[in-house]
Design an enzyme around this catalytic site. Structure first.
Site, short mmCIF file in Angstrom:
data_model
loop_
_atom_site.label_atom_id
_atom_site.label_comp_id
_atom_site.label_asym_id
_atom_site.label_seq_id
_atom_site.Cartn_x
_atom_site.Cartn_y
_atom_site.Cartn_z
N ARG A 57 1.12 -1.14 -0.17
CA ARG A 57 0.05 -0.06 0.09
C ARG A 57 1.07 1.47 0.11
O ARG A 57 0.40 1.89 -0.14
CB ARG A 57 -0.74 0.21 1.35
N TYR A 110 -16.54 15.66 -15.11
CA TYR A 110 -16.76 14.22 -14.91
C TYR A 110 -17.47 13.46 -14.13
O TYR A 110 -18.04 14.36 -12.60
CB TYR A 110 -15.49 12.97 -14.85
N ASP A 184 -7.40 18.59 -13.03
CA ASP A 184 -8.07 17.27 -13.60
C ASP A 184 -7.25 16.23 -15.32
O ASP A 184 -7.93 17.46 -16.04
CB ASP A 184 -8.84 16.33 -13.63
N LYS A 209 -7.33 6.27 -18.97
CA LYS A 209 -7.66 6.62 -20.36
C LYS A 209 -6.64 6.61 -21.39
O LYS A 209 -6.31 5.22 -20.97
CB LYS A 209 -8.39 8.12 -20.19
C1 LIG Z 1 -12.39 8.82 -16.43
C2 LIG Z 1 -12.14 9.78 -15.67
C3 LIG Z 1 -12.36 9.94 -13.81
C4 LIG Z 1 -12.54 9.08 -13.67
O1 LIG Z 1 -11.17 7.41 -13.53
P1 LIG Z 1 -11.53 6.44 -13.50
O2 LIG Z 1 -9.82 5.75 -13.57
O3 LIG Z 1 -12.57 5.81 -14.00
O4 LIG Z 1 -11.54 6.05 -11.42
C5 LIG Z 1 -12.01 11.10 -13.49
N1 LIG Z 1 -12.04 12.43 -14.59
C6 LIG Z 1 -12.45 12.37 -16.24
C7 LIG Z 1 -11.78 13.96 -16.48
C8 LIG Z 1 -12.25 10.72 -16.59
O5 LIG Z 1 -12.49 10.83 -17.71
#
Ligand SMILES: *Cc1c(COP(=O)(O)O)cnc(C)c1O
Length: 396
Positions: A57, A110, A184, A209
């Site tokens: 962890r 998101y 983000d 992503k």
């Molecule tokens: C998909 C996404 C998230 C969340 O990410 P996960 O890996 O699915 O937990 C956060 N911010 C944006 C802009 C996203 O597209």
């Protein structure tokens, strides 16, 4: 700092240390705990005074390797890897926020992040105000009240608007030097934009992503200076969420990162062709793509983004036609997520952003007509032909 360019660094990392047994690839260290040589050695590792690992962890070699690459990619001193983007976001926010604090957050983000701010953090006594960060008047008005943290996305999910990170960060820090600016950067990635260089304090990611790029794992990151990154690791990751990635995920993510520059170039080139096709199609009312001159923040996008990326949003005339388009694609896959080799198409209103009420959607700048498209790495002509036939069937 690496003496090599980013594409070399994403393949080799920055430490250039030999791997165990001189393996070309960093092995998967599938172990939850590590043996100490003595109590003294264990205490020193725990105190961060001796090199070595203690417990999965808190860190492991396979995970450290991707953290090193992310810090290089975002040009930050530290990067902390997580088991998902939501893990990274939740850990970051819970590290720094407490009851009585106030956050100013973009309206179009998101769906799960929206839910976290709108209904969960507020339940813990944190005030949240949602505004449009592309409107500097609204930013100035919202920051009249003491603000602990501001939060927005480089390219917003799902509306594709682009925030002027430099301007907003400078204004927030000028008003409140301790205010944390959290961005983000999932849609842009550090290849296209480095929010920390533009003044943001913390850059968060869903590595699920583009960073991984192959649709086969969940992961996330928080990148910041050494002090903030350490706080996120020891509080938000270690004590609050425990949202670590497994060694297998880190291994695959490392492989994905090696081809990020190649993939982003192709995503960008493909998406530009697709966006132009959609813009010229008489059945499509509006197209939102940062590479199009018609984009509302085209000038900011030009200044801030080195690549246009693969994300497009578009609207036909009605929500019913949108549904028909989504149900008639053949090559494009009707699925959430994004940044994969495969072109993915989805309906934010009932899927990724179903946490928004209809009123909140309109307030955030989108409706149930909106379709979100993650343009993949297939031949652009094939993607366009598929969209053309789906649009034709949907509007007949
Ligand atoms: C998909 C996404 C998230 C969340 O990410 P996960 O890996 O699915 O937990 C956060 N911010 C944006 C802009 C996203 O597209």
């Amino acid at each position: 700092m690496s003496k090599y360019s980013m594409s070399t660094t994403l393949i080799h990392g920055t430490s250039h240390e030999k791997k165990p047994y001189n393996a070309l690839q960093m092995p998967i260290f599938q172990t939850s705990t590590y043996e100490f040589n003595s109590t003294k050695n264990g205490a020193e590792i725990f105190a961060g005074q001796a090199p070595g690992y203690a417990y999965l962890r808190i860190g492991s070699p396979t995970v450290s390797m991707v953290e090193e690459k992310l810090a290089a990619l975002e040009n930050t001193e530290g990067a902390v890897a997580f088991g998902s983007g939501m893990g990274a976001i939740t850990a970051t926010l819970t590290t720094f926020l407490k009851a009585g604090d106030r956050c100013v957050v973009d309206k179009a983000i998101y769906g799960c992040t929206f839910e976290l701010f709108a209904h969960k953090l507020t339940a813990f006594g944190i005030a949240v105000e949602f505004i449009d960060f592309t409107d500097m008047k609204a930013v100035r008005k919202a920051l009249r009240k003491k603000t602990t943290l501001v939060y927005f996305e480089t390219i917003s999910n799902p509306t594709m608007k682009v925030v002027d990170i430099e301007k907003v960060s400078a204004y927030a820090h000028d008003k409140y030097p301790d205010c944390l600016v959290v961005v983000d950067n999932t849609f842009a990635t550090g290849l296209s934009c480095k929010p920390h260089d533009l003044g943001a304090d913390i850059v968060v990611h869903s590595a699920t992503k583009y960073l991984n790029g192959h649709g086969d794992l969940l992961a996330g990151f928080a990148c910041a200076n050494a002090d903030l990154a350490m706080q996120i690791r020891v509080v938000g990751l270690k004590d609050v969420t425990g949202a670590v990635p497994g060694p297998q995920e880190a291994f695959l993510l490392n492989r994905g990162l090696k081809t990020l520059p190649l993939r982003m170039e192709k995503h960008s080139a493909n998406a530009m062709k697709v966006a132009k096709f959609l813009e010229a199609n008489e059945n499509i009312e509006s197209v939102y793509y940062v590479g199009l001159k018609s984009h509302p923040q085209y000038k900011i996008a030009k200044k801030e983004l080195a690549l246009t990326g693969g994300m497009i949003a578009f609207e036909p005339k009605t929500a019913e036609i949108a549904e028909n388009i989504l149900n008639n694609v053949e090559l494009c896959t009707l699925a959430v997520s994004l940044g994969d080799c495969e072109t993915l198409i989805e309906h934010p209103g009932s899927m990724t952003h179903s946490t928004y009420t209809e009123e909140e959607m309109i307030n955030a700048g989108f409706t149930k007509k909106l379709i979100r498209l993650s343009v993949g790495l297939e031949c652009a002509d094939d993607i366009i032909a598929d969209l053309a036939q789906a649009i034709e069937k949907a509007t007949k």
